[in-house]
Design an enzyme around this catalytic site. Sequence first.
Site, PDB file in Angstrom:
ATOM      1  N   ASP A   1       1.625 -12.076  -6.338  1.00  0.00           N
ATOM      2  CA  ASP A   1       1.136 -10.700  -6.365  1.00  0.00           C
ATOM      3  C   ASP A   1       1.833  -9.944  -7.489  1.00  0.00           C
ATOM      4  OD1 ASP A   1      -0.439  -8.602  -5.452  1.00  0.00           O
ATOM      5  OD2 ASP A   1       1.173  -7.808  -4.207  1.00  0.00           O
TER       6      ASP A   1
ATOM      7  N   TYR B   1       2.188  -6.253  -9.989  1.00  0.00           N
ATOM      8  CA  TYR B   1       2.502  -4.831  -9.786  1.00  0.00           C
ATOM      9  C   TYR B   1       2.169  -4.173 -11.113  1.00  0.00           C
ATOM     10  CZ  TYR B   1       5.860  -1.009  -8.466  1.00  0.00           C
ATOM     11  OH  TYR B   1       6.488   0.180  -8.135  1.00  0.00           O
TER      12      TYR B   1
ATOM     13  N   HIS C   1      -0.274   3.297  -9.955  1.00  0.00           N
ATOM     14  CA  HIS C   1       0.367   2.908  -8.698  1.00  0.00           C
ATOM     15  C   HIS C   1       1.886   2.805  -8.871  1.00  0.00           C
ATOM     16  CE1 HIS C   1       1.184   0.823  -4.931  1.00  0.00           C
ATOM     17  NE2 HIS C   1       1.764  -0.144  -5.614  1.00  0.00           N
TER      18      HIS C   1
ATOM     19  N   ARG D   1      12.145   6.902  -6.469  1.00  0.00           N
ATOM     20  CA  ARG D   1      13.259   7.057  -7.403  1.00  0.00           C
ATOM     21  C   ARG D   1      13.193   8.354  -8.208  1.00  0.00           C
ATOM     22  NH1 ARG D   1      11.841   1.582  -7.726  1.00  0.00           N
ATOM     23  NH2 ARG D   1      10.279   2.081  -9.292  1.00  0.00           N
TER      24      ARG D   1
ATOM     25  N   GLU E   1      -3.476  -2.468   0.154  1.00  0.00           N
ATOM     26  CA  GLU E   1      -3.399  -2.328  -1.296  1.00  0.00           C
ATOM     27  C   GLU E   1      -4.713  -2.858  -1.874  1.00  0.00           C
ATOM     28  OE1 GLU E   1       0.261  -4.091  -2.777  1.00  0.00           O
ATOM     29  OE2 GLU E   1       1.335  -2.238  -2.296  1.00  0.00           O
TER      30      GLU E   1
ATOM     31  N   GLU F   1      -6.750  -4.387  -4.533  1.00  0.00           N
ATOM     32  CA  GLU F   1      -6.464  -5.215  -5.703  1.00  0.00           C
ATOM     33  C   GLU F   1      -7.664  -6.096  -6.036  1.00  0.00           C
ATOM     34  OE1 GLU F   1      -2.729  -7.312  -5.691  1.00  0.00           O
ATOM     35  OE2 GLU F   1      -1.763  -5.880  -4.337  1.00  0.00           O
TER      36      GLU F   1
ATOM     37  N   ASP G   1      -4.039  -6.494  -0.110  1.00  0.00           N
ATOM     38  CA  ASP G   1      -2.692  -6.993   0.183  1.00  0.00           C
ATOM     39  C   ASP G   1      -2.037  -6.101   1.243  1.00  0.00           C
ATOM     40  OD1 ASP G   1      -0.696  -8.955  -0.450  1.00  0.00           O
ATOM     41  OD2 ASP G   1       0.481  -7.329  -1.348  1.00  0.00           O
TER      42      ASP G   1
ATOM     43  N   ARG H   1       5.061  -0.998   5.187  1.00  0.00           N
ATOM     44  CA  ARG H   1       5.951  -0.211   4.329  1.00  0.00           C
ATOM     45  C   ARG H   1       7.343  -0.018   4.902  1.00  0.00           C
ATOM     46  NH1 ARG H   1       3.342  -0.923  -0.291  1.00  0.00           N
ATOM     47  NH2 ARG H   1       1.210  -0.158  -0.197  1.00  0.00           N
TER      48      ARG H   1
ATOM     49  N   GLN I   1       9.191  -3.273   4.549  1.00  0.00           N
ATOM     50  CA  GLN I   1       9.489  -3.424   3.124  1.00  0.00           C
ATOM     51  C   GLN I   1      10.686  -2.583   2.688  1.00  0.00           C
ATOM     52  OE1 GLN I   1       5.992  -2.777   0.733  1.00  0.00           O
ATOM     53  NE2 GLN I   1       7.036  -3.077  -1.219  1.00  0.00           N
TER      54      GLN I   1
ATOM     55  N   TYR J   1      13.579  -5.037   1.071  1.00  0.00           N
ATOM     56  CA  TYR J   1      13.176  -5.482  -0.267  1.00  0.00           C
ATOM     57  C   TYR J   1      14.282  -5.465  -1.324  1.00  0.00           C
ATOM     58  CZ  TYR J   1      12.648  -1.245  -3.139  1.00  0.00           C
ATOM     59  OH  TYR J   1      12.874  -0.137  -3.911  1.00  0.00           O
TER      60      TYR J   1
ATOM     61  N   LYS K   1       5.012  -8.441   3.406  1.00  0.00           N
ATOM     62  CA  LYS K   1       3.773  -8.850   2.752  1.00  0.00           C
ATOM     63  C   LYS K   1       3.221 -10.139   3.352  1.00  0.00           C
ATOM     64  CE  LYS K   1       3.794  -5.835  -0.778  1.00  0.00           C
ATOM     65  NZ  LYS K   1       2.617  -5.104  -1.278  1.00  0.00           N
TER      66      LYS K   1
ATOM     67  N   THR L   1      -3.124 -11.204   3.673  1.00  0.00           N
ATOM     68  CA  THR L   1      -3.800 -10.767   2.461  1.00  0.00           C
ATOM     69  C   THR L   1      -5.254 -11.160   2.670  1.00  0.00           C
ATOM     70  OG1 THR L   1      -1.825 -11.181   1.147  1.00  0.00           O
ATOM     71  CG2 THR L   1      -3.922 -11.071  -0.045  1.00  0.00           C
TER      72      THR L   1
ATOM     73  N   THR M   1      -1.828  -3.112  -7.087  1.00  0.00           N
ATOM     74  CA  THR M   1      -2.684  -2.042  -6.598  1.00  0.00           C
ATOM     75  C   THR M   1      -3.325  -1.284  -7.757  1.00  0.00           C
ATOM     76  OG1 THR M   1      -1.163  -1.832  -4.765  1.00  0.00           O
ATOM     77  CG2 THR M   1      -2.747  -0.052  -5.050  1.00  0.00           C
TER      78      THR M   1
ATOM     79  N   GLU N   1       0.090   6.079  -1.175  1.00  0.00           N
ATOM     80  CA  GLU N   1      -0.136   7.065  -2.235  1.00  0.00           C
ATOM     81  C   GLU N   1      -1.055   8.191  -1.751  1.00  0.00           C
ATOM     82  OE1 GLU N   1      -1.068   3.402  -4.629  1.00  0.00           O
ATOM     83  OE2 GLU N   1      -0.804   4.851  -6.260  1.00  0.00           O
TER      84      GLU N   1
END
Lengths: 418, 418
Positions: free
Chosen positions: B125, B127, B132, B141, B198, B200, B230, B234, B237, B241, B250, B254, B346, B360
């Site tokens: 997968d 990113y 996204h 962050r 997600e 995708e 996917d 959250r 994760q 992660y 994850k 899927t 995504t 999001e």
Amino acid sequence: MTLMTSWVESANSASTDFPLNNLPYGVFSTNTLEARCGVAIGDMILDMAAVEEAGLVTLADEPVFDVPYWNDVMEMGTEAWDALRARLIELLTADAPEQAQVAQHLVPMSDARLEMPFAVSEYTDFYAGRHHATNVGTMFRGAENALPPNWLHIPIGYNGRASSVFVSGTDIRRPWGQLKGPNDEKPRFAPCARFDIELEMGAVVGTPSEGPITVAEADANIFGYVLLNDWSARDIQAWEYQPLGPFQAKATATTISPWIVTRAALEPFRCDTPDREFELLDHLKDVGPMLYNIDLEVTLAPEGKDASTIATTNYNEMYYSAAQQLAHHTTSGCAMQSGDLLGSGTISGPEKENFGSLLELSWGGKEPFTLDTGEERSFVEDGDTLTLKGGAQGDGYRIGFGTCTSKVLPALDDPYKR
Amino acid sequence: MTLMTSWVESANSASTDFPLNNLPYGVFSTNTLEARCGVAIGDMILDMAAVEEAGLVTLADEPVFDVPYWNDVMEMGTEAWDALRARLIELLTADAPEQAQVAQHLVPMSDARLEMPFAVSEYTDFYAGRHHATNVGTMFRGAENALPPNWLHIPIGYNGRASSVFVSGTDIRRPWGQLKGPNDEKPRFAPCARFDIELEMGAVVGTPSEGPITVAEADANIFGYVLLNDWSARDIQAWEYQPLGPFQAKATATTISPWIVTRAALEPFRCDTPDREFELLDHLKDVGPMLYNIDLEVTLAPEGKDASTIATTNYNEMYYSAAQQLAHHTTSGCAMQSGDLLGSGTISGPEKENFGSLLELSWGGKEPFTLDTGEERSFVEDGDTLTLKGGAQGDGYRIGFGTCTSKVLPALDDPYKR
């Protein structure tokens, strides 16, 4: 448990990796035999396809050993595994009445090529050795923040690449990758300059599962163990691994030893995981001794030179057992398949001589170490042969894993030229 | 390119997903037919096993279509793919002389169950959607550090689990996992409370490769594309992660759409990746338009209620094409296999209505959004049916992907009870 004696004389030595107590499973070929299942006994291999054809071993209605993988047997589960082991012991024990018939199907190990013992379905690598995680964390984040907050609560792992798992004896080509050093203005595409090993054990999933399984169920689903060297490109890793983890840094190669040592053979060597700072949540708790007392060693031989031992450690240094890792792996409902391979994480011990990677042995390259032959090393150099060895020491016998060895070839001049 | 007309009348509608221009590949079964390869044409499926047996299509000496996967064909490479497509167009075009023979082997789509179209070897997968990555980075962050430093230089990806890839129509069970919220003193094992999707695209690798391949080679090795959801836990994760990436968050599921839309069918819709802030290194550079103009949509239907469209976007929003991702995937020497599946990452667009995840759309759960039917949503709730749709709009025809749909079932009371 003491040495079980066999009519195969070489299996009765205190120093062989493969006494009757062991009986590990592999795949071999010779100049005249196509790749097929075999069992190591002393310095011989029992041709399982041949003993099956001769009617000496029957595990299913259809032949299961005349194939270059053990997955069919692995899928059958513990009852079949127990029956197979019991029958092999019967056939190979001293004074077995079938000795003459069975002896026809022994192949000298020196005549055989050892192949991948099973088809790897998926490969997961964990990070479950506390000394290693602390060392790496200290180098990258400082001693205060060495262990991530989750580390003492779950066995941290990530998915690797099954397509890059190779059997011992396969040469490993130094990879290229995208790099950006701390002093580089821009990234560049270049050969890896910090190529490394990771000394690990691999747990081989036998019985498939769907949905979450307990630690006890996970333990029962494990078919056996191999030595595992998780080759790591540290400079590629440093640039790529945030935020989603290692990717190409780990995709060049993972080398495993050719013999799957069964859970049954390791039974006398079970031991506990270490004391814990935090109690684990119920679904991850130990339900008996789930680790194993297995001595481990790494040697490095520069091109044309003798090998030096660069690290010695023991599988009992792990903070989490393979059963705990496998149980955690299924918590989300993740289905596990026969042939899934779980790397333990690097098995470092407490002292410098027990560190399972060159990253730790040279402390990030800052403190090169010296081999017996005089050469200095920070990371792996071209032409180096790296070898993992391992075994559990019983009373007058040893459950050995054979060797997990690979030579590093120089990077290609142009990786896009074929 | 305009609509190619077929003697299968339903394939000539401007609104069908499956005109003669498309011919996507899937696997189907009926009450009387075992799972086998099929090709969608209008509202019918061409039974490939039957037309092969009738001698109307021959791709190899041995039958290749009487199996529940396309991997054998995928492995054959572009020449075989082109030959197959040319023959199918010949057989299905208006006034084809073989019409009467072929018509016997059409099965109404309404009578068929659609199965996984191929065996997934490994799943990666990425990113690689900038909107996204910027949105998620801003939430976690702050806007200043939204994109990690490597993001504009390499398509960031991580290995996922092939064993948890399911075909559209499979219900998804809300997972349990280890969680620790910002206000929790200790971690706990609980049902996921922030279950998400997600949106995708998935690229399906056809031709296997060993060693690094160029972007042009990577493009040629891609067999086709599917819609891909996917599923993401959250809260699991967030706790797991760091430092090695998403793992159990994850691994629940899927979901992919059942029809592999071929590269050939998408050819007229190729478009460029967006302008770049930093020039990519040579081995990752575009060598022509490698993205596709494919409209995408997500709908959410609460239990027993109508579906609301919650997002619309386009595959052309990606920063990296699947060919660039596949090329990057091989830089370390990583072998790729027929059946490897690459998730794009995504695909969010610039505005809120273009966001491809509930994370999001609800801005981390802080801004719940309202469905047409009045319900509020922050994350996916039990009983919700999530559906992805997609298609490329030609002149009077549409290259559609069908739907990728799953219903979310409540978490088990006790995940260890079987």
